[in-house]
Write a protein that holds these residues in place. Structure first.
Motif, PDB file in Angstrom:
ATOM      1  N   LEU A   1      -3.488   4.235  -5.071  1.00 42.58           N
ATOM      2  CA  LEU A   1      -2.368   4.723  -5.896  1.00 42.58           C
ATOM      3  C   LEU A   1      -1.433   3.569  -6.229  1.00 42.58           C
ATOM      4  N   ARG A   2      -1.126   2.767  -5.211  1.00 44.95           N
ATOM      5  CA  ARG A   2      -0.228   1.630  -5.422  1.00 44.95           C
ATOM      6  C   ARG A   2      -0.760   0.698  -6.523  1.00 44.95           C
TER       7      ARG A   2
ATOM      8  N   GLU B   1      -0.542  14.103   2.265  1.00 44.96           N
ATOM      9  CA  GLU B   1       0.465  13.622   1.303  1.00 44.96           C
ATOM     10  C   GLU B   1       0.789  14.680   0.240  1.00 44.96           C
TER      11      GLU B   1
ATOM     12  N   PHE C   1       4.878   7.616  -0.439  1.00 46.88           N
ATOM     13  CA  PHE C   1       3.431   7.871  -0.527  1.00 46.88           C
ATOM     14  C   PHE C   1       2.675   6.623  -0.090  1.00 46.88           C
ATOM     15  N   THR C   2       1.686   6.824   0.806  1.00 41.84           N
ATOM     16  CA  THR C   2       0.892   5.696   1.289  1.00 41.84           C
ATOM     17  C   THR C   2      -0.521   5.777   0.738  1.00 41.84           C
ATOM     18  N   SER C   3      -0.857   4.861  -0.141  1.00 38.96           N
ATOM     19  CA  SER C   3      -2.211   4.781  -0.690  1.00 38.96           C
ATOM     20  C   SER C   3      -2.343   3.446  -1.420  1.00 38.96           C
TER      21      SER C   3
ATOM     22  N   SER D   1     -10.951   9.253  -9.547  1.00 35.03           N
ATOM     23  CA  SER D   1     -11.187   8.982  -8.124  1.00 35.03           C
ATOM     24  C   SER D   1     -12.674   8.945  -7.805  1.00 35.03           C
TER      25      SER D   1
ATOM     26  N   ASP E   1      -8.359   7.123   1.204  1.00 38.01           N
ATOM     27  CA  ASP E   1      -7.213   6.231   1.029  1.00 38.01           C
ATOM     28  C   ASP E   1      -5.897   6.992   0.785  1.00 38.01           C
ATOM     29  N   TRP E   2      -6.020   8.225   0.254  1.00 36.73           N
ATOM     30  CA  TRP E   2      -4.798   9.026  -0.005  1.00 36.73           C
ATOM     31  C   TRP E   2      -5.008  10.414   0.595  1.00 36.73           C
TER      32      TRP E   2
ATOM     33  N   PRO F   1      -3.703  13.878  -3.858  1.00 33.43           N
ATOM     34  CA  PRO F   1      -3.807  13.690  -2.412  1.00 33.43           C
ATOM     35  C   PRO F   1      -5.061  14.388  -1.880  1.00 33.43           C
TER      36      PRO F   1
ATOM     37  N   ASP G   1       0.809  -1.220   0.000  1.00 33.38           N
ATOM     38  CA  ASP G   1       0.000   0.000   0.000  1.00 33.38           C
ATOM     39  C   ASP G   1       0.845   1.275   0.000  1.00 33.38           C
ATOM     40  N   SER G   2       2.001   1.215  -0.622  1.00 35.17           N
ATOM     41  CA  SER G   2       2.821   2.428  -0.708  1.00 35.17           C
ATOM     42  C   SER G   2       3.726   2.373  -1.939  1.00 35.17           C
TER      43      SER G   2
END
Ligand code: SF4
Length: 235
Positions: A85-86, A165, A80-82, A209, A160-161, A155, A71-72
């Motif tokens: 996105l990952r 960020e 970046f943690t999402s 999104s 989730d994001w 972001p 998840d990053s």
């Protein structure tokens, strides 16, 4: 447009994007059913002044993904943690972090915001300016890097994001304020408010999104909520 190779970093800066709009463009975007003659006059005056001073701007960097977890992703030393996105960056190496803005010039044509309708009119012009800057950048990326379909994530657009960020995103882009006049507040909001940021990436199927967001009555919705897509992404 200027391109700044810093060591091997490539940053494209668009400091003065041409921007032409008509009164009709603004009134249509305001979505007012019955336009009073006084509003039409106000819009025409603001459009004339905006056409003289508006300088929408954009900035993007050509960046490469260094590593990933479930998840990053780490892009050029920025983490970046999402989960979404990952997943969207699966199999992709090159991404384009960006900021686009209406610029600081438009705010100055109406320092007194007490006339609410005129203020709404100017906000609409600013919205059209930032949309124009983002589309200009998108067209440039597609042409310059021979990209077919591209999508973007920002972001704060999904739980989730998160908005925080924005910090690593801005760190990735360098001195954004110096280049195009956009700064982050302590709460990670952008000034000028009519600015957008995010990451562009190549996709076979366009991603929005909004597909994963169930918020009702959102005026910015670009596509319908898709519960199956949300389940697939695990959000
Ligand atoms: S529906 Fe609205 S809040 Fe949800 S992602 Fe789209 S623009 Fe953002």
């Amino acid at each position: 447009m200027s391109t700044m190779p810093e060591n091997e970093t490539v940053i494209h800066v668009f400091g003065e994007i041409d921007f032409k709009i008509t009164t009709e463009d603004v009134l249509r975007a305001m979505k007012i059913r019955k336009v009073a003659p006084s509003l039409e006059r106000t819009a025409a005056t603001l459009v004339e002044r905006a056409t003289e001073v508006a300088r929408p701007k954009a900035l993007c960097r050509v960046s490469y993904i260094e590593s990933r977890t479930d998840d990053s992703v780490t892009i050029e030393h920025q983490f970046f943690t999402s989960h979404v996105l990952r997943q969207n960056l699966e199999g992709i190496q090159r991404v384009f972090p960006f900021v686009a803005t209406c610029g600081t010039e438009l705010e100055q044509i109406m320092p007194d915001r007490s006339d609410l309708m005129a203020s709404y009119c100017l906000d609409t012009i600013m919205m059209l300016a930032v949309q124009h800057a983002r589309r200009h950048l998108e067209g440039f990326l597609k042409e310059t890097y021979s990209l077919g379909q591209i999508s973007r994530m920002a972001p704060g657009s999904l739980e989730d994001w998160p908005l925080q960020e924005q910090r690593p995103l801005f760190d990735l882009l360098g001195d954004v304020e110096h280049q195009i006049g956009v700064r982050l507040t302590e709460k990670c909001l952008m000034i000028p408010i009519k600015s957008v940021s995010g990451l562009y990436f190549p996709t076979e199927v366009r991603f929005e999104s909004c597909q994963l967001c169930s918020r009702a009555n959102c005026p910015g919705r670009r596509t319908q909520f898709d519960p199956q897509a949300a389940a697939r992404y695990g959000v």
